[in-house]
Design an enzyme around this catalytic site. Structure first.
Site, short mmCIF file in Angstrom:
data_model
loop_
_atom_site.label_atom_id
_atom_site.label_comp_id
_atom_site.label_asym_id
_atom_site.label_seq_id
_atom_site.Cartn_x
_atom_site.Cartn_y
_atom_site.Cartn_z
N GLY A 116 23.83 76.10 34.35
CA GLY A 116 25.14 76.74 34.52
C GLY A 116 25.99 75.95 35.48
CD GLN A 121 28.60 75.03 40.72
OE1 GLN A 121 28.56 75.56 39.62
NE2 GLN A 121 27.50 74.58 41.32
CB CYS A 164 23.23 76.55 43.52
SG CYS A 164 24.99 76.28 43.26
CG LEU A 165 23.52 72.10 38.98
CD1 LEU A 165 24.40 71.71 37.81
CD2 LEU A 165 22.26 71.25 39.01
CG HIS A 206 24.31 81.47 40.46
ND1 HIS A 206 23.32 81.19 41.39
CD2 HIS A 206 25.10 80.36 40.43
CE1 HIS A 206 23.51 79.99 41.90
NE2 HIS A 206 24.59 79.45 41.34
CD GLU A 207 26.86 79.18 37.11
OE1 GLU A 207 27.76 78.63 37.76
OE2 GLU A 207 25.66 78.82 37.17
CG HIS A 210 29.63 78.92 41.82
ND1 HIS A 210 29.48 78.21 42.99
CD2 HIS A 210 28.43 78.87 41.19
CE1 HIS A 210 28.23 77.75 43.06
NE2 HIS A 210 27.57 78.14 41.98
#
Ligand code: NI
Length: 244
Positions: A116, A121, A164-165, A206-207, A210
């Site tokens: 994701g 981000q 998380c990336l 989660h996304e 962001h």
């Protein structure tokens, strides 16, 4: 993304990390497969023919190779970067430019081995996120969510390990509702509704955080674990903005 959401899956952690009895979207015990990207039953309205057409269209417009590129098109910012804390604006009109951004986000996400990614981000403050829980299958179209809004969340909650990336290497437990319903626009600008549970529900929540400048580490309640994980991976506690 995660190790479960926006980011990366912790290698080998998935099959046992998910409650196999959860129903739609749950992973069979002992399976090494991620759940299919779009859970059965996820799209509320629509015949099989409509679903097939939608899948076909997103295949045409969104499918990019699920392989790592030497030079991904977008840089993914990491914890401490101010861009991660700025809220995203709603997208007024979905255009080819929107779709190209989504494709570039997917290329960058696949390169980083994530499932994701949200536009903030990559430093773009638009309400756009991409999800793909089926990295092994090139033919499964990814999910593109534009202006997502959660309309209902289950009273039941789960604890699940996320990553998380934007915080590579850090994996910690987060509590969230088990299931959600949401509305959004797809990559063609069409209004859609969907229900999700399991990893998909986790990933979407989660996304969507962001888009509000919230990171999963802000939701971690195990302070000692948080401090250790951050330190072990070169991040600073001062960049976490606890929400609880
Ligand atoms: Ni993330």
């Amino acid at each position: 993304g995660p190790s479960s959401s926006c980011g990366s899956l912790r290698p080998g952690s998935l099959p046992t990390a998910i409650d196999a009895g959860r129903g739609v979207g749950a992973i069979p015990a002992g399976s090494s497969q991620l759940p299919c990207c779009i859970n059965a039953g996820v799209v509320l309205a629509g015949s099989f023919a409509q679903l097939a057409r939608a899948a076909e269209q997103s295949r045409d417009t969104m499918l990019v190779p699920k392989t790592a590129l030497d030079t991904p098109p977008l840089e993914i910012h990491t914890l401490g970067a101010e861009v991660l804390r700025q809220p995203a604006r709603r997208i007024g009109k979905v255009t080819e430019q929107t779709r190209e951004l989504a494709r570039d986000m997917l290329r960058s996400m696949y390169t980083a081995k994530g499932i994701g990614l949200a536009a903030p981000q990559v430093g773009i403050h638009q309400q756009l996120l991409v999800i793909d829980l089926d990295l092994e299958n090139a033919a499964t179209p990814p999910l593109v969510l534009i202006n997502p809004e959660i309309s209902a969340a289950s009273a039941s909650i789960d604890t699940y390990e996320e990553g998380c990336l934007s915080i590579p290497g850090v994996y910690l437990d987060v509590v969230r509702p088990t299931a959600i319903e949401l509305s959004f626009r797809d990559e063609m600008g069409r209004p859609r509704k969907m229900k999700a549970d399991g990893l998909m529900a986790r990933c979407i929540q989660h996304e969507m955080d962001h888009l509000n400048g919230v990171l999963f580490v802000d939701r971690v309640t195990d302070e000692a674990g948080l401090q250790k994980e951050l330190k072990d991976h070169g991040f600073q506690r001062q960049h976490v903005q606890s929400v609880s």
